[in-house]
Design an enzyme around this catalytic site. Structure first.
Site, PDB file in Angstrom:
ATOM      1  N   LEU A   3       0.812  -1.225   0.000  1.00 33.31           N
ATOM      2  CA  LEU A   3       0.000   0.000   0.000  1.00 33.31           C
ATOM      3  C   LEU A   3       0.843   1.272   0.000  1.00 33.31           C
ATOM      4  O   LEU A   3       0.426   2.305  -0.520  1.00 33.31           O
ATOM      5  CB  LEU A   3      -0.929   0.018   1.220  1.00 33.31           C
ATOM      6  CG  LEU A   3      -2.224  -0.783   1.142  1.00 33.31           C
ATOM      7  CD1 LEU A   3      -2.951  -0.731   2.476  1.00 33.31           C
ATOM      8  CD2 LEU A   3      -3.124  -0.278   0.034  1.00 33.31           C
ATOM      9  N   ALA A  23      -8.453  -2.505   2.561  1.00 32.56           N
ATOM     10  CA  ALA A  23      -7.449  -2.655   3.621  1.00 32.56           C
ATOM     11  C   ALA A  23      -7.161  -1.352   4.360  1.00 32.56           C
ATOM     12  O   ALA A  23      -7.015  -0.295   3.762  1.00 32.56           O
ATOM     13  CB  ALA A  23      -6.149  -3.190   3.018  1.00 32.56           C
ATOM     14  N   SER A  24      -7.078  -1.457   5.691  1.00 32.22           N
ATOM     15  CA  SER A  24      -6.627  -0.346   6.526  1.00 32.22           C
ATOM     16  C   SER A  24      -6.194  -0.945   7.858  1.00 32.22           C
ATOM     17  O   SER A  24      -6.893  -1.793   8.414  1.00 32.22           O
ATOM     18  CB  SER A  24      -7.754   0.671   6.750  1.00 32.22           C
ATOM     19  OG  SER A  24      -7.231   1.893   7.210  1.00 32.22           O
ATOM     20  N   TYR A 100      -7.342   4.903  15.203  1.00 34.77           N
ATOM     21  CA  TYR A 100      -7.936   4.196  14.068  1.00 34.77           C
ATOM     22  C   TYR A 100      -9.031   5.060  13.449  1.00 34.77           C
ATOM     23  O   TYR A 100      -9.136   5.198  12.221  1.00 34.77           O
ATOM     24  CB  TYR A 100      -8.505   2.846  14.506  1.00 34.77           C
ATOM     25  CG  TYR A 100      -9.362   2.175  13.451  1.00 34.77           C
ATOM     26  CD1 TYR A 100      -8.783   1.643  12.304  1.00 34.77           C
ATOM     27  CD2 TYR A 100     -10.750   2.097  13.579  1.00 34.77           C
ATOM     28  CE1 TYR A 100      -9.555   1.042  11.317  1.00 34.77           C
ATOM     29  CE2 TYR A 100     -11.531   1.497  12.604  1.00 34.77           C
ATOM     30  CZ  TYR A 100     -10.930   0.971  11.478  1.00 34.77           C
ATOM     31  OH  TYR A 100     -11.705   0.391  10.504  1.00 34.77           O
ATOM     32  N   LYS A 104      -9.291   6.561   9.631  1.00 33.08           N
ATOM     33  CA  LYS A 104     -10.394   6.305   8.698  1.00 33.08           C
ATOM     34  C   LYS A 104     -11.027   7.617   8.221  1.00 33.08           C
ATOM     35  O   LYS A 104     -11.405   7.753   7.053  1.00 33.08           O
ATOM     36  CB  LYS A 104     -11.453   5.419   9.351  1.00 33.08           C
ATOM     37  CG  LYS A 104     -10.994   4.007   9.664  1.00 33.08           C
ATOM     38  CD  LYS A 104     -10.530   3.239   8.428  1.00 33.08           C
ATOM     39  CE  LYS A 104     -11.671   2.783   7.548  1.00 33.08           C
ATOM     40  NZ  LYS A 104     -11.193   1.868   6.463  1.00 33.08           N
ATOM     41  N   VAL A 130     -18.324  -5.022  12.324  1.00 31.68           N
ATOM     42  CA  VAL A 130     -18.592  -6.134  11.407  1.00 31.68           C
ATOM     43  C   VAL A 130     -18.475  -7.476  12.128  1.00 31.68           C
ATOM     44  O   VAL A 130     -17.411  -7.827  12.640  1.00 31.68           O
ATOM     45  CB  VAL A 130     -17.635  -6.098  10.199  1.00 31.68           C
ATOM     46  CG1 VAL A 130     -17.968  -7.237   9.244  1.00 31.68           C
ATOM     47  CG2 VAL A 130     -17.743  -4.754   9.476  1.00 31.68           C
TER      48      VAL A 130
END
Length: 260
Positions: A3, A23-24, A100, A104, A130
């Protein structure tokens, strides 16, 4: 591909009609170096994907952001259900050291700026926590949180938890967003908007044999509960898995791995 290595992106997306950027970095442990561990991979990684997509003539990019890029937002009107117009307050996130969530939010904002400046067709999915059965041998961060709750841990997620979604519904939503050019902007992806107290109460009711800690003092007065809050996705044909079914399949999966 890497990335953070822009040159490695091009061969991965060359010839593709669409790109899904999922992806992160995410970790349950406090970040020692938030910039290096979370912010740079999220923001620079996203921009590298978008640049490769643009340069390769990709028609449409579907980006997975998060409800972490939506809340907390102290300026959101009291009594109003959270929707796609809600953006997380980055300065507050930094103060709370929710790195985080910072990553985002900044990554999604950078993506929208890039798409506007470069004329790239971008659409965004913003899932909640999730859950559901996992295909991987390792347990995802969201499932680790679920495991902690099932094992009786108290988790302080009052500043940002607004609900859960089944991983299978996330997958369906991604396909729907890619296949429907009419899908524009952000898309909240939740079965319902609920509070932490609702989650722990339901877990305790469904699994009385497990030491789930019930929350006695609701600290989420700011969360306006709502059924079917993901109206944009529902209008595109997504039907969300009932919460109890998602929880059952999640627990069955964790049990099959010997984790409960």
């Amino acid at each position: 591909m890497d990335l953070l290595d822009a040159a490695s992106m091009r061969p991965a997306v060359e010839g593709a009609h669409g790109v899904f950027h999922l992806a992160s970095p995410v970790t349950l442990e406090p970040a020692q170096d938030p910039e290096k561990e979370l912010l740079e991979p999220a923001v620079k990684g996203t921009l590298n994907v978008l640049r490769a997509a643009k340069d390769s003539g990709v028609g449409r990019v579907v980006l997975v952001s998060s409800q972490a890029a939506m809340v907390p937002n102290p300026s959101w009107p009291a009594g109003k259900v959270i929707d796609e117009d809600c953006w997380a307050d980055v300065e507050l996130l930094k103060k709370l050291q929710l790195w985080y969530h910072v990553s985002k939010t900044l990554a999604e904002k950078a993506a929208w700026s890039f798409a506007e400046e470069e004329g790239l067709q971008l659409v965004v999915l913003n899932p909640g926590m999730v859950l559901g059965p996992t295909l991987t041998s390792s347990v995802t961060c969201s499932l680790q949180l679920m495991l902690l709750l099932l094992r009786g841990r108290r988790l302080d997620m009052d500043a940002y938890h607004i609900g859960c979604v089944d991983v299978r519904d996330v997958a369906k939503s991604l396909i729907v967003l890619y296949e429907n050019p009419s899908a524009q902007g952000r898309h909240l992806c939740l079965e319902s908007i609920e509070r932490m107290v609702d989650l722990t109460d339901r877990l305790a009711e469904l699994y009385p044999e497990l030491p789930v800690h019930r929350i006695h003092k609701d600290g989420q007065g700011w969360v306006v509960r709502a059924k079917d809050p993901s109206k944009k996705l529902i209008d595109l044909g997504v039907r969300f898995t009932p919460f109890d079914e998602t929880i059952k399949d999640t627990v069955d999966c964790l049990r099959s791995k010997g984790l409960i």
